[in-house]
Design an enzyme around this catalytic site. Structure first.
Site, PDB file in Angstrom:
ATOM      1  CE  LYS A 153      -3.095   2.410   2.809  1.00  0.00           C
ATOM      2  NZ  LYS A 153      -3.523   3.256   4.370  1.00  0.00           N
ATOM      3  CD  GLU A 209      -6.223   8.237  10.851  1.00  0.00           C
ATOM      4  OE1 GLU A 209      -5.680   7.188  10.893  1.00  0.00           O
ATOM      5  OE2 GLU A 209      -6.207   8.780  10.181  1.00  0.00           O
TER       6      GLU A 209
END
Length: 406
Positions: A153, A209
């Site tokens: 990723k 977040e």
């Protein structure tokens, strides 16, 4: 509560019993003389002035510098000093950390629904970098790297420059963000100015977040990865949320981040509680997959900022494996992230603190704002869907700048 050079003012010890301060009043009080603002689901902070600051240089050891900074504040009459600011994406780059002359604390903001917002700028032009086609090409290059290497990723970002006809109203921008994102982490951090005679230069944003919060021996991390745009139609909005929760691609992307967070916390925690599956959370513009990871420290000497640095950067903003992802970002991103995808928050001298990930943010100075957005690229990614995801993420700041509808 207050972090203050005048001894008659309340200190951190009063925070549980005092209701004198209003979080919404602190938000309204934010202005040109303010140096810091941070609103989380648990508390709201407003800083004024700068009493002492960390030298702004790359490679400085925070382990050595922070105790000296706290000592300087105590020498100047601050009973329980608190350091605030931001750390960049690159762990080796210079942080922006300081102790305000005055730091007031209240509870959480009490907005029950998004308030009507007014534009924070007058007229504007915009410029994307890289433009959509070039960003999609970069995603395709990343997919090639995943086929040819061990890269699993990588997070690729782009910028959007907004230029207004006059100075951006930074206080209005902050209020707009806070009203639209009451469950997130709204922040403003003073940065060294680059233009003479303009309004202050600041990092302003509203992140969904939490990287890490430390309260005594208790630790909470809330990794977020996997995103879908929201819809104004309730049925379509719910369908998008349910599709995100079922998405194998997004679940895989999310699992990479959660695994990395648990692995980073394991040396520090004697107990870690990690739910087996993610849940949905939402902002005004986006749905996200979210997991709340809780732990209990082995050693109470581990501070919030130490935990944050151990976790940073997670695969949510970098990739996996970290070293390969950093290499890919250096190859495929043709700009400096600076504080974007870094950390913003606070830590006190006892080690408690709270650090959010600096996403959904902009650097603002004078009539200019540079917005940032990124997307996590995994083997199943579609380049043009990733373009759309970054465009949706720009909307958080664009809506707050223009007063547009959420």
């Amino acid at each position: 509560m207050h972090n203050e050079t005048q001894p008659h003012l309340p200190t951190h010890d009063d925070e549980d019993s005092s209701e004198a301060l209003s979080a919404d009043a602190l938000l309204r009080a934010y202005g040109k003389e303010s140096s810091f603002f941070f609103a989380s689901p648990g508390a709201t902070w407003l800083g004024r002035g700068i009493l002492a600051s960390l030298p702004i240089r790359a490679g400085a050891s925070l382990d050595d510098a922070l105790p000296r900074l706290f000592g300087q504040a105590r020498d100047r009459g601050v009973q329980r000093p608190i350091v605030v600011g931001a750390l960049p994406f690159d762990p080796e780059a210079a942080p922006i950390l300081y102790i305000p002359e005055r730091l007031e604390r209240a509870g959480r903001l009490r907005h029950t629904q998004p308030a009507a917002t007014e534009s924070a700028l007058s007229g504007c032009t915009t410029n994307e970098f890289p433009p959509p086609a070039a960003y999609a090409a970069g995603v395709r290059e990343a997919l090639t790297l995943m086929r040819e290497t061990a890269l699993k990723k990588v997070v690729l970002s782009r910028t959007l420059d907004v230029v207004g006809e006059c100075d951006i109203d930074q206080a209005r921008l902050l209020r707009n963000l806070a009203c639209r994102n009451p469950a997130g982490y709204t922040f403003a951090v003073n940065l060294p100015p680059t233009l003479r005679g303009f309004t202050p230069r600041r990092l302003i944003g509203a992140s969904p977040e939490l990287l890490v919060r430390r309260t005594g021996a208790r630790v909470l991390a809330n990794p977020i990865a996997g995103t879908a745009p929201r819809s104004a139609d309730p049925d379509e909005d719910r369908a998008r949320a349910e599709a995100l929760l079922r998405s194998a691609k997004d679940r895989h992307e999310h699992a990479l981040v959660v695994e990395a967070v648990v692995d980073a916390l394991r040396p520090y925690c004697r107990i870690i509680d990690c739910p087996p599956a993610p849940e949905l959370i939402s902002t005004a513009r986006l749905w996200h997959l979210s997991t709340r990871v809780r732990g209990e420290l082995r050693d109470p000497a581990a501070t919030a900022i130490e935990l944050a640095r151990a976790l940073h950067p997670t695969p949510a903003v970098c990739g996996e494996p970290r070293a390969l992802a950093r290499q890919a970002i250096g190859r495929l991103e043709h700009f400096s992230r600076g504080l974007f995808t870094g950390l913003v928050g606070w830590c006190d001298a006892e080690g408690d603190g709270e650090w959010a990930v600096t996403i959904r943010c902009a650097e603002v100075e004078g009539g200019r704002a540079r917005l940032y957005a990124g997307a996590g690229i995994v083997p199943d990614s579609d380049p043009w869907l990733e373009v759309a995801e970054t465009a949706a993420k720009f909307r958080t700041l664009l809506d707050a700048l223009t007063g547009g509808n959420a």
